[in-house]
Design a protein around this motif. Structure first.
Motif, PDB file in Angstrom:
ATOM      1  N   ILE A 174       0.900  -1.347   0.108  1.00 25.40           N
ATOM      2  CA  ILE A 174      -0.119   0.060   0.216  1.00 25.40           C
ATOM      3  C   ILE A 174       0.802   1.190   0.092  1.00 25.40           C
ATOM      4  O   ILE A 174       1.774   1.287   0.707  1.00 25.40           O
ATOM      5  CB  ILE A 174      -0.897   0.094   1.132  1.00 25.40           C
ATOM      6  CG1 ILE A 174      -1.928  -1.217   0.943  1.00 25.40           C
ATOM      7  CG2 ILE A 174      -1.619   1.359   1.334  1.00 25.40           C
ATOM      8  CD1 ILE A 174      -2.727  -1.418   2.726  1.00 25.40           C
ATOM      9  N   HIS A 175       0.375   2.192  -0.728  1.00 29.66           N
ATOM     10  CA  HIS A 175       1.188   3.610  -0.921  1.00 29.66           C
ATOM     11  C   HIS A 175       0.182   4.592  -0.837  1.00 29.66           C
ATOM     12  O   HIS A 175      -0.547   4.581  -1.782  1.00 29.66           O
ATOM     13  CB  HIS A 175       2.113   3.495  -2.180  1.00 29.66           C
ATOM     14  CG  HIS A 175       2.967   4.835  -2.221  1.00 29.66           C
ATOM     15  ND1 HIS A 175       3.600   5.295  -1.251  1.00 29.66           N
ATOM     16  CD2 HIS A 175       2.736   5.910  -3.190  1.00 29.66           C
ATOM     17  CE1 HIS A 175       4.238   6.368  -1.819  1.00 29.66           C
ATOM     18  NE2 HIS A 175       3.838   6.747  -2.910  1.00 29.66           N
ATOM     19  N   GLN A 176       0.322   5.664   0.065  1.00 31.16           N
ATOM     20  CA  GLN A 176      -0.569   6.756   0.192  1.00 31.16           C
ATOM     21  C   GLN A 176      -2.094   6.373   0.157  1.00 31.16           C
ATOM     22  O   GLN A 176      -2.914   6.622  -0.602  1.00 31.16           O
ATOM     23  CB  GLN A 176      -0.217   7.737  -1.009  1.00 31.16           C
ATOM     24  CG  GLN A 176       1.089   8.394  -1.038  1.00 31.16           C
ATOM     25  CD  GLN A 176       1.218   9.324  -2.274  1.00 31.16           C
ATOM     26  OE1 GLN A 176       0.393   9.176  -3.373  1.00 31.16           O
ATOM     27  NE2 GLN A 176       2.044  10.221  -2.070  1.00 31.16           N
ATOM     28  N   ASN A 177      -2.410   5.075   1.091  1.00 32.74           N
ATOM     29  CA  ASN A 177      -3.575   4.691   1.230  1.00 32.74           C
ATOM     30  C   ASN A 177      -4.242   3.942  -0.001  1.00 32.74           C
ATOM     31  O   ASN A 177      -5.457   3.919  -0.134  1.00 32.74           O
ATOM     32  CB  ASN A 177      -4.560   5.778   1.795  1.00 32.74           C
ATOM     33  CG  ASN A 177      -3.945   6.277   2.958  1.00 32.74           C
ATOM     34  OD1 ASN A 177      -3.648   5.558   3.971  1.00 32.74           O
ATOM     35  ND2 ASN A 177      -4.164   7.679   3.612  1.00 32.74           N
ATOM     36  N   GLN A 178      -3.351   3.705  -1.076  1.00 35.92           N
ATOM     37  CA  GLN A 178      -4.076   3.170  -2.203  1.00 35.92           C
ATOM     38  C   GLN A 178      -3.195   1.682  -2.350  1.00 35.92           C
ATOM     39  O   GLN A 178      -1.928   1.770  -2.089  1.00 35.92           O
ATOM     40  CB  GLN A 178      -3.966   3.716  -3.402  1.00 35.92           C
ATOM     41  CG  GLN A 178      -4.755   5.155  -3.525  1.00 35.92           C
ATOM     42  CD  GLN A 178      -4.738   5.934  -4.732  1.00 35.92           C
ATOM     43  OE1 GLN A 178      -3.871   5.841  -5.468  1.00 35.92           O
ATOM     44  NE2 GLN A 178      -5.558   6.899  -4.765  1.00 35.92           N
ATOM     45  N   LEU A 179      -3.890   0.609  -2.667  1.00 35.92           N
ATOM     46  CA  LEU A 179      -3.426  -0.470  -2.829  1.00 35.92           C
ATOM     47  C   LEU A 179      -2.815  -0.453  -4.228  1.00 35.92           C
ATOM     48  O   LEU A 179      -3.257  -0.480  -5.135  1.00 35.92           O
ATOM     49  CB  LEU A 179      -4.523  -1.683  -2.892  1.00 35.92           C
ATOM     50  CG  LEU A 179      -3.966  -2.987  -2.974  1.00 35.92           C
ATOM     51  CD1 LEU A 179      -3.006  -3.441  -2.006  1.00 35.92           C
ATOM     52  CD2 LEU A 179      -5.290  -4.086  -3.197  1.00 35.92           C
TER      53      LEU A 179
END
Length: 465
Positions: A174-179
């Protein structure tokens, strides 16, 4: 520990001193731990750092550096697979991406054989267990199975059962609340391979991996645009050239059609007016031949002159005379009025006011032929002997008014001449109306717009065309 020293019990002192040192380090009291180590180094029984821990730390640094240096997606996926397999202690792994709601396996295999290929993730996939990957992607939770074939919620999964899996790890990155993607790892030989320490390392590398994947996607997009830009420019150029050729052909055809109509209108105006006057001259000559031979011959000679003049006019139109014969419009109108009065035996009361000198040739030509057509129709169809013509500026318009005293009509039929006249007026942005009633003659009214323009300190009035 100090009590043990005072009592001479070295073994007891070592135990308590070592426990105190480890407690200081655990609490974060590093200064106290350093003093204790300096004063009683021989009493501390410290566990040496294991080779595995040293290798993991160095591996993490090298792995993170390797991932950050890759910008091409295929090379990044290959490096990612090798690094993750090495740090996780896994035999086999895969990387799965979300492609607009559809999960796709982009890389899979072992350290010795890694395949980079896009394969849709199906329910019965033989590359990875779809239920485990789907659960991790949906919940965004890390799944760790220490003995997948014998315990856990996926013991009945066909993929797990057929391969006899021991250790299984499914890690959402996950990066910046995105999968970003899902990392799948497995080991068929050992249980509990994916320890908390290794899991922390994989999470750390996963954060760097997410950033690298985002950069690689941007780089791939830029490369695609760069490689296809020239092709797109060539395609656009060909499209524009084709469009220009089609437009040029259409304009050429329209120009030919317009010129053909112009010549036809010119010939119609000239021939129609001249023949009407000629017929009247011939009829007058025929009547005079029995009464006054000389006057009759004079009429016939005038008719002959009219025909010759009309023939010259037609030739001029066919050869598209370059000179502007309408340059002096008032003079041309007065000449037309005099010729019509002389040849047709009618009376024309004309009032031509001062006109702008910069009226366009199209505007002058429209006015001239409108008067010519109006007089011809009034004589031929209305039988009028008297006309009233007025041309003047009214507000922001040039007003043309021709009134005859003929027989009039209930309805006006738009013949070729009147239709052509209306088209000319509308092309100039003007309006044309014909008002005719039985026994009340016919009124031809034309309004052509023009606008004012300021040049320096003087005000000029300028035709819109």
């Amino acid at each position: 520990g100090k009590y043990g020293l005072r009592q001479g019990k070295q073994r007891l002192a070592r135990i308590y001193m070592t426990e105190a040192y480890e407690a200081y380090v655990q609490w974060g009291a590093l200064a106290k731990a350093a003093v204790l180590k300096q004063e009683h180094p021989h009493l501390l029984q410290l566990r040496p750092e294991s080779g595995l821990e040293r290798v993991d730390t160095l591996s993490v640094m090298m792995s993170a550096q390797a991932l950050s240096g890759e910008v091409e997606m295929s090379r990044l996926l290959d490096s990612l697979m090798r690094i993750m397999l090495h740090n996780a202690g896994a035999e086999y792994g895969a990387v799965i991406f979300d492609d607009e709601g559809k999960w796709t396996i982009e890389a899979w295999g072992t350290s010795a054989d890694i395949r980079i290929e896009s394969v849709p993730l199906g329910e019965e996939s033989e590359i990875v267990p779809a239920p485990i990957v789907g659960y991790a992607a949906r919940t965004q939770e890390v799944i760790v199975l220490h003995d997948a074939s014998n315990e856990g919620m996926f013991v009945r999964n066909t993929y797990v059962r057929n391969k006899g899996l021991k250790s299984v790890l499914c890690l959402p990155i996950i990066h910046q609340n995105q999968l970003t993607c899902v990392l799948y790892m497995e080991n068929k030989l050992s249980r509990s391979v994916f320890t908390p320490q290794r899991l922390d390392i994989l999470k750390l590398l996963g954060s760097q991996c997410a950033i690298s994947i985002k950069n690689a996607k941007l780089y791939t997009g830029i490369q695609y645009l760069k490689e296809n830009l020239e092709l797109q420019v060539e395609e656009r150029t060909r499209s524009l050239e084709q469009s220009m050729r089609e437009t040029s052909a259409a304009l050429a055809e329209a120009s030919v059609y317009e010129e053909r109509n112009r010549i036809a209108q010119e010939i119609h105006d000239i021939v129609g007016h001249t023949l009407t006057s000629t017929i009247l001259q011939i009829e007058a000559g025929k009547r005079l031949l029995h009464k006054d031979m000389q006057a009759g011959v004079q009429r016939l000679n005038e008719a002959q002159d009219l025909v010759r003049h009309s023939l010259n006019e037609i030739r001029g139109s066919v050869h598209m005379l370059k000179e502007d014969k309408y340059a002096h419009l008032p003079n041309m109108l007065q000449e037309l009025i005099r010729d019509t009065e002389r040849n047709a035996g009618v009376t024309i009361h004309a009032s031509i006011h001062d006109l702008p000198e910069w009226l366009s040739a199209a505007c002058k030509k429209t006015i001239y032929h409108a008067l010519q057509e109006g007089l011809t129709n009034g004589i031929r169809h209305g039988g009028s002997k008297v006309f009233h013509f007025n041309l003047m500026l009214v507000g922001s318009e040039l007003e043309f008014r021709l009134q005859d005293q003929g027989i009039g009509a209930r309805t006006i039929v738009n013949g070729f001449g009147l239709k052509t006249m209306r088209e000319r007026v509308e092309q100039l942005g003007g309006s044309l109306t014909v008002d005719s009633r039985p026994d009340q003659g016919c009124l031809l009214l034309i309004n052509l717009p023009y606008q004012k323009q300021w040049i320096g300190e003087k005000e000029w009035k300028k035709s819109r065309l």
